[in-house]
Structures are given as structure tokens and as C-alpha cells.
Design an enzyme around this catalytic site. Structure first.
Site, short mmCIF file in Angstrom:
data_model
loop_
_atom_site.label_atom_id
_atom_site.label_comp_id
_atom_site.label_asym_id
_atom_site.label_seq_id
_atom_site.Cartn_x
_atom_site.Cartn_y
_atom_site.Cartn_z
CG HIS A 33 6.96 9.20 -8.24
ND1 HIS A 33 7.41 10.52 -8.99
CD2 HIS A 33 8.64 8.21 -8.96
CE1 HIS A 33 8.86 10.82 -9.56
NE2 HIS A 33 9.32 9.28 -10.06
CG ASP A 169 15.19 13.30 -1.91
OD1 ASP A 169 14.72 11.92 -1.95
OD2 ASP A 169 14.97 13.37 -3.34
C1 GLA Z 1 13.23 12.90 -6.10
C2 GLA Z 1 11.80 13.74 -5.14
C3 GLA Z 1 11.63 12.85 -3.73
C4 GLA Z 1 10.94 11.62 -4.70
C5 GLA Z 1 11.08 11.10 -5.60
C6 GLA Z 1 10.06 9.63 -5.76
O1 GLA Z 1 13.55 11.82 -5.48
O2 GLA Z 1 12.52 14.78 -4.53
O3 GLA Z 1 10.83 13.19 -3.13
O4 GLA Z 1 9.43 12.05 -5.13
O5 GLA Z 1 11.53 11.41 -5.91
O6 GLA Z 1 10.18 8.70 -5.21
#
Ligand code: GLA
Length: 379
Positions: A33, A169
Site C-alpha cells: 500500500h 504488480d
Molecule cells: C494490490 C495492487 C498493488 C498494490 C498492492 C498493495 O496488489 O494491485 O498496486 O497497491 O495491492 O501493496
């Protein structure tokens, strides 16, 4: 997986595919986050992936068969629209963001097979998006760098799917480097590959719980972070120091203050973890993993009983340097840094202890860091 996806393609379309693409999921060692706050993250691409076999078609249609779901879907690149549900929307979302950037796209047909559990926090959707971008690049003959792929995938999620995710991600999936974790500055999206120690392994601890409707809780957290930046009149929480926050936190809305405290301290933990890992100090890295878990649990409030139990089980097991929930949270997977020689004992002990605590059966995957999305030409 490569042979299986080729076979599925041959069975579905009665011809040989021209390309195969492997697009991995990711696990985040530390820094959750933080990405949508322009902060720091430290993920790696994993050994579990979406595989896609495909061939160009002579029309403007995209036709896909998802082998593990036994479902197919099709749409036309000139007329598609958003139906707001199902896996095909990720594919359309990518076509939308490519077209918005003026890429000229042609049609293709393909089959997908994935060994990434869906909704487990290992970024199966980002892996799918990156695979689809590579497929368009192969068929429409343009080259594209991981950073641009990631931005296009993020736009697909934000504007087409409605999940206001950050960049982590997609960038980890597209840009992964074998045996390395990626230290990413999400403000500039520059990244540095940091070698993982030969004495350790990354373990993915799947609680076997899944949480639906993550998007609404996730988007709410993101808004709370934005409220905190507005309070300080700064662009994002990246621009806030711990001192500034601590001086003012008593004047803030309590929840918003807690969210900000997580983000600011988590950014600092990522920087320290990168330094410790470079010095091969696995114990110190592991301690930061635990602090991160506690902060996500108590301040950001995105953990779950199952995630807390599996982290506890990991910490009580042999060879564990540290463990934490990973990704968005609310269910799914945790991650642990484990002494290589103890990894098999670790696996058995975690499964047993987690079962005692939760009554649930964990899946433990020991994974090397792998390369990001790759195209394998077959002709
Ligand atoms: C999900 C979102 C990412 C990131 C994570 C928490 O995977 O897709 O962009 O914010 O949560 O770190």
C-alpha cells in the site's frame, strides 16, 4: 506448462500456435500500500505464471479460450464495450489502453493456462494483462518496454476494470529479473535489481482463504491516503516525513492518521530492507517483514485472521527469518524469508501449525525469482 498450452491450442484451433508467452505473478517482499502513494516496493516475479499460446487471425477479432476455467470469450477490436464482469474485461481493458495510446492493433486467437491461484494476492490479473500486451506486440509487430507495459496494464485496471491499483504488480510481472527482487521507486518507476541471497528462499504461504470485493476496501484505503496528503497539502504521502506526521497526527482524523503512519513507516522499512538484503543480513531483513505485517494489521487494517495465523505459524517454524501478509491483503497469501537448508522442515511445520490454529490447509510454494513476461517464438 509450455507443452500443455501448445496442446490445448492445437486441440482448440486445429493448428499450431505461432507464439507462446509466459507471464509470471509476483510476490512482494516488503512495501505494501505504498505504490499508489508514490512510495517504494520490493517485489519479485515468481515461478507461477499465466501461459498464453496464440496466432494472428485475419480479422479484427480476439478469441480466447481459458483452459483452467474451461471458458471462452471473444470480442471485436473495433466494437467492444465494457460488460463490467469476468476475466475477458482484463483483455478488453488492455486493448482499450493500447488503443488510447494509438497503438494499431490486429486480431488474434489464443489459449490461456495459469497455475497462479486467482484472488490469492499473487497478481494473476496483472500477469494476464502483461501477457495480453505481449501478445498484441507480437501480432501487431511493435516493441514495448516493461515500464510502458506496466503503465498500460495499470490504466486498464484503473479505467476499465475499476480497481485503482498502483504500478507494482504490473511492473514486477513485466520487468522481473531471475534471482533478483526489484526495488522500485513508484514515483519515477525506476527500478534496481537486488540479488537474493543464495542461503535463503522466498516462501509463498497461501492461507487458502479468498476475499471477494477487495476493490471497494482497497479503493477506500487509497482515498484515506489521499485525505492524509490533503491534510498536509502535499502531492502524496511520499512527501511526508515521520517527524512531520508525528507532530501533527493528534490533529488528524484517527483513521486517516493511522493509514498515513503505515505508509510513511513502510516506505522507511523498504529502504532499510533493501540495505540489509544487500549486506546479506537476513535476520534484520526478517525483522522488518514482521514490523510490516504488524503495521498492515494494526494501522492499515488490511490483514485477516487467517493471514495473522499463517504469519504466526511461519514465525514459530524452523528457519524463518520473517513473514508478513503480502499484496492488497484481506485474505490470500503471506510471504516468508526462509533459510534454504531448513525450507522443507519449514514447509511441514507451517502446514501443521497453521492447521492447528485455523483448521485450514495451507499451500506453501517455495519460489525462485524469475524473469518477467517473455515471448517465445515458435516459428
Ligand atoms: C494490490 C495492487 C498493488 C498494490 C498492492 C498493495 O496488489 O494491485 O498496486 O497497491 O495491492 O501493496
Amino acid at each position: 506448462m509450455k507443452e500443455s498450452i501448445i496442446q490445448i491450442f492445437e486441440k482448440t484451433f486445429e493448428e499450431k500456435p505461432q507464439f507462446v508467452i509466459r507471464s509470471p505473478g509476483r510476490v512482494n517482499l516488503i512495501g505494501d500500500h505504498t505504490d499508489y502513494n508514490d512510495g517504494f516496493v520490493f517485489p519479485l516475479a515468481v515461478d507461477y505464471a499465466v501461459w498464453l499460446a496464440l496466432s494472428p487471425s485475419s480479422d479484427m477479432n480476439i478469441t480466447l479460450f481459458a483452459g483452467d476455467l474451461n471458458e471462452s470469450g471473444t470480442f471485436n477490436l473495433e466494437t467492444f464495450h465494457n460488460t463490467k464482469s469476468g476475466w475477458l474485461e482484463y483483455v478488453k481493458g488492455v486493448a482499450f489502453s493500447l488503443q488510447e495510446k494509438n497503438f494499431s492493433l490486429s486480431g488474434w486467437k489464443g489459449c490461456i493456462l495459469s497455475n497462479l491461484p486467482i484472488g490469492a494476492g499473487l497478481s494473476s490479473s496483472a500477469a494476464l494483462e502483461m501477457a495480453i500486451i505481449k501478445a498484441f506486440a507480437a501480432v501487431s509487430q511493435f516493441s514495448i518496454e516493461p515500464e510502458e507495459m506496466a503503465l498500460l496494464g495499470q490504466r486498464a485496471e484503473n479505467e476499465w476494470v475499476g480497481m485503482n491499483c498502483g504500478i507494482m504488480d504490473q511492473l514486477a510481472s513485466a520487468g522481473g529479473i531471475s534471482n533478483h527482487a526489484l526495488f522500485i521507486d513508484c514515483r519515477t518507476i525506476e527500478f534496481e535489481a537486488v540479488p537474493l541471497s543464495h542461503n535463503s528462499l522466498v516462501a509463498i504461504l497461501d492461507t487458502s482463504t479468498r476475499r471477494k470485493l477487495v476493490a471497494s476496501d482497497y479503493n477506500a484505503r487509497r482515498q484515506q491516503c489521499e485525505s492524509a496528503s490533503q491534510f498536509f497539502k502535499i502531492p502524496t504521502l511520499r512527501d511526508l516525513s515521520l517527524e512531520q506526521l508525528e507532530t501533527n497526527i493528534s490533529m488528524m482524523d484517527k483513521t486517516v492518521g493511522k493509514r498515513a503512519l503505515h505508509v510513511v513507516s513502510e516506505n522507511n522499512r523498504v529502504l532499510s530492507a533493501v540495505d540489509f538484503l544487500k549486506k546479506n543480513d537476513l535476520k534484520a531483513t526478517g525483522r522488518l517483514l514482521l514490523e510490516s505485517h504488524e503495521s498492515l494489521r494494526d494501522l492499515f487494517e488490511v490483514s485477516s485472521p487467517a493471514l495473522d495465523q499463517i504469519v504466526e505459524a511461519a514465525l514459530e517454524s524452523q528457519g524463518c527469518y520473517g513473514a508478513r501478509m503480502t499484496g492488497a491483503g484481506f485474505g490470500g497469501c503471506a510471504v516468508a524469508l526462509v533459510e534454504k537448508d531448513a525450507s522443507e522442515v519449514f514447509r511441514e511445520q507451517v502446514i501443521q501449525r497453521y492447521q492447528e490454529k485455523s483448521g485450514l490447509k495451507a499451500q506453501i510454494y517455495l519460489t525462485p525469482a524469475t524473469n518477467g513476461t517473455e515471448l517465445i517464438s515458435l516459428s
